[in-house]
Design a protein around this motif. Sequence first.
Motif, PDB file in Angstrom:
ATOM      1  N   VAL A   1     -46.272 -16.980  52.438  1.00 18.30           N
ATOM      2  CA  VAL A   1     -45.175 -16.260  51.789  1.00 18.30           C
ATOM      3  C   VAL A   1     -44.678 -15.233  52.800  1.00 18.30           C
ATOM      4  O   VAL A   1     -45.341 -14.235  53.071  1.00 18.30           O
ATOM      5  CB  VAL A   1     -45.641 -15.584  50.486  1.00 18.30           C
ATOM      6  N   ALA A   2     -43.513 -15.521  53.371  1.00 16.43           N
ATOM      7  CA  ALA A   2     -43.048 -14.799  54.552  1.00 16.43           C
ATOM      8  C   ALA A   2     -42.080 -13.673  54.209  1.00 16.43           C
ATOM      9  O   ALA A   2     -41.601 -13.550  53.083  1.00 16.43           O
ATOM     10  CB  ALA A   2     -42.376 -15.781  55.511  1.00 16.43           C
ATOM     11  N   CYS A   3     -41.786 -12.866  55.231  1.00 17.32           N
ATOM     12  CA  CYS A   3     -40.867 -11.739  55.081  1.00 17.32           C
ATOM     13  C   CYS A   3     -40.026 -11.604  56.341  1.00 17.32           C
ATOM     14  O   CYS A   3     -40.534 -11.190  57.385  1.00 17.32           O
ATOM     15  CB  CYS A   3     -41.649 -10.454  54.824  1.00 17.32           C
ATOM     16  N   SER A   4     -38.739 -11.973  56.242  1.00 19.47           N
ATOM     17  CA  SER A   4     -37.825 -11.797  57.373  1.00 19.47           C
ATOM     18  C   SER A   4     -37.210 -10.408  57.396  1.00 19.47           C
ATOM     19  O   SER A   4     -36.464 -10.074  58.313  1.00 19.47           O
ATOM     20  CB  SER A   4     -36.694 -12.835  57.310  1.00 19.47           C
ATOM     21  N   VAL A   5     -37.505  -9.604  56.373  1.00 21.85           N
ATOM     22  CA  VAL A   5     -36.949  -8.253  56.311  1.00 21.85           C
ATOM     23  C   VAL A   5     -37.540  -7.394  57.421  1.00 21.85           C
ATOM     24  O   VAL A   5     -36.877  -6.520  57.979  1.00 21.85           O
ATOM     25  CB  VAL A   5     -37.214  -7.628  54.926  1.00 21.85           C
ATOM     26  N   ARG A   6     -38.796  -7.672  57.767  1.00 19.84           N
ATOM     27  CA  ARG A   6     -39.479  -6.914  58.813  1.00 19.84           C
ATOM     28  C   ARG A   6     -39.849  -7.854  59.953  1.00 19.84           C
ATOM     29  O   ARG A   6     -40.537  -8.851  59.739  1.00 19.84           O
ATOM     30  CB  ARG A   6     -40.740  -6.253  58.247  1.00 19.84           C
ATOM     31  N   GLN A   7     -39.409  -7.532  61.162  1.00 19.10           N
ATOM     32  CA  GLN A   7     -39.685  -8.391  62.309  1.00 19.10           C
ATOM     33  C   GLN A   7     -41.184  -8.507  62.560  1.00 19.10           C
ATOM     34  O   GLN A   7     -41.674  -9.565  62.986  1.00 19.10           O
ATOM     35  CB  GLN A   7     -38.984  -7.842  63.552  1.00 19.10           C
ATOM     36  N   SER A   8     -41.920  -7.433  62.292  1.00 18.92           N
ATOM     37  CA  SER A   8     -43.365  -7.472  62.523  1.00 18.92           C
ATOM     38  C   SER A   8     -44.030  -8.545  61.669  1.00 18.92           C
ATOM     39  O   SER A   8     -44.995  -9.191  62.102  1.00 18.92           O
ATOM     40  CB  SER A   8     -43.990  -6.105  62.227  1.00 18.92           C
ATOM     41  N   ALA A   9     -43.504  -8.763  60.449  1.00 17.16           N
ATOM     42  CA  ALA A   9     -44.063  -9.793  59.570  1.00 17.16           C
ATOM     43  C   ALA A   9     -43.773 -11.185  60.117  1.00 17.16           C
ATOM     44  O   ALA A   9     -44.617 -12.087  60.035  1.00 17.16           O
ATOM     45  CB  ALA A   9     -43.500  -9.647  58.164  1.00 17.16           C
TER      46      ALA A   9
ATOM     47  N   TYR B   1     -28.362  -2.915  58.071  1.00 17.69           N
ATOM     48  CA  TYR B   1     -29.636  -3.175  58.736  1.00 17.69           C
ATOM     49  C   TYR B   1     -30.556  -4.077  57.912  1.00 17.69           C
ATOM     50  O   TYR B   1     -31.669  -4.392  58.347  1.00 17.69           O
ATOM     51  CB  TYR B   1     -30.375  -1.849  58.988  1.00 17.69           C
ATOM     52  N   CYS B   2     -30.125  -4.491  56.718  1.00 22.15           N
ATOM     53  CA  CYS B   2     -31.048  -5.118  55.764  1.00 22.15           C
ATOM     54  C   CYS B   2     -30.766  -6.606  55.581  1.00 22.15           C
ATOM     55  O   CYS B   2     -29.616  -7.036  55.445  1.00 22.15           O
ATOM     56  CB  CYS B   2     -30.956  -4.406  54.415  1.00 22.15           C
TER      57      CYS B   2
ATOM     58  N   PHE C   1     -29.372 -11.654  52.145  1.00 20.94           N
ATOM     59  CA  PHE C   1     -29.309 -12.983  52.744  1.00 20.94           C
ATOM     60  C   PHE C   1     -30.567 -13.808  52.476  1.00 20.94           C
ATOM     61  O   PHE C   1     -30.560 -15.024  52.647  1.00 20.94           O
ATOM     62  CB  PHE C   1     -29.082 -12.855  54.252  1.00 20.94           C
ATOM     63  N   THR C   2     -31.647 -13.148  52.065  1.00 18.79           N
ATOM     64  CA  THR C   2     -32.883 -13.871  51.757  1.00 18.79           C
ATOM     65  C   THR C   2     -33.104 -14.001  50.256  1.00 18.79           C
ATOM     66  O   THR C   2     -33.576 -15.033  49.776  1.00 18.79           O
ATOM     67  CB  THR C   2     -34.105 -13.170  52.380  1.00 18.79           C
ATOM     68  N   ARG C   3     -32.758 -12.960  49.503  1.00 18.58           N
ATOM     69  CA  ARG C   3     -32.970 -12.962  48.050  1.00 18.58           C
ATOM     70  C   ARG C   3     -31.702 -13.277  47.261  1.00 18.58           C
ATOM     71  O   ARG C   3     -31.777 -13.616  46.079  1.00 18.58           O
ATOM     72  CB  ARG C   3     -33.513 -11.602  47.600  1.00 18.58           C
ATOM     73  N   GLY C   4     -30.546 -13.126  47.900  1.00 17.13           N
ATOM     74  CA  GLY C   4     -29.295 -13.431  47.214  1.00 17.13           C
ATOM     75  C   GLY C   4     -28.775 -12.276  46.378  1.00 17.13           C
ATOM     76  O   GLY C   4     -29.195 -11.122  46.525  1.00 17.13           O
ATOM     77  N   LYS C   5     -27.849 -12.593  45.479  1.00 13.26           N
ATOM     78  CA  LYS C   5     -27.236 -11.583  44.620  1.00 13.26           C
ATOM     79  C   LYS C   5     -28.254 -11.019  43.629  1.00 13.26           C
ATOM     80  O   LYS C   5     -29.247 -11.662  43.302  1.00 13.26           O
ATOM     81  CB  LYS C   5     -26.057 -12.187  43.854  1.00 13.26           C
TER      82      LYS C   5
END
Length: 254
Positions: A44-52, A137-138, A142-146
């Motif tokens: 279960v990934a997270c593109s919000v944080r580059q470190s993840a 910056y967020c 684009f990942t979770r949508g509206k």
Amino acid sequence: MKYFIYTFGCQMNIADSERIATVLKDLNYKKASKIRDADLIIVVACSVRQSAVDRIFGLIPKFKNLKAKTILTGCVLNPDKEKLKDKFDYILDIKDLNNWYKGSQYPCDYLNIPPIRERKFIANIPISSGCENFCTYCAVPFTRGKLKCRDHNEIIREAKDAVLNGAKEIWLLGQNVNDYKSENTDFPKLLKMVNDIPGKFWIRFTSPHPKDFSKRLINAMVSSHKYGPYVNLPLQSGSNSVLKRMNRPYTYEK
């Protein structure tokens, strides 16, 4: 058959993983204590944080000598999907969790799938998903949508079940949690409804947006005897010029 879940990112991703565990249990999967014992590995990934994202690339070599099938899901930007598509057997949209297999018994809104929580003390309860603020910056829109809000009755039902099962902290989650609306119920009213649930527990929430931090919300927090002495208010910057470039619709003075 056994599964192993890696979770990166925020509490929302933890809540997603808890719902994935329910679906896998109903498919007769059991949780593996070690990755080498798993037949299915879900990241279960997270593109919000580059470190993840970097941690996922660091994780991939561990899959090399394993026979398990691998799934990538969560908050994943399209560019990251492209980079990772050859590293996983499947890339699935978390919002389609109820359709991951034929004959699903779950409702269309995957957030209403009952979770399997490893930590009974804390209940991470998503009340909404997505965001429409488009801060520069967020990645969330684009990942979770509206923005999509859960029915308040479902939220209260989940909170009551969590308290009955021993939860002492109820976390209300959303990428813009205080922009919640469901029929005639907004976030201050929802906070009061959770406060009225019988039992001894604390209420917390994350992440709010300053533009939606109304006086009604402040009054609801003050009047709640279960709301913990804590507030997460991401002002982001004390510079008006920086706030403008961030597309944050308020000033330092406000």
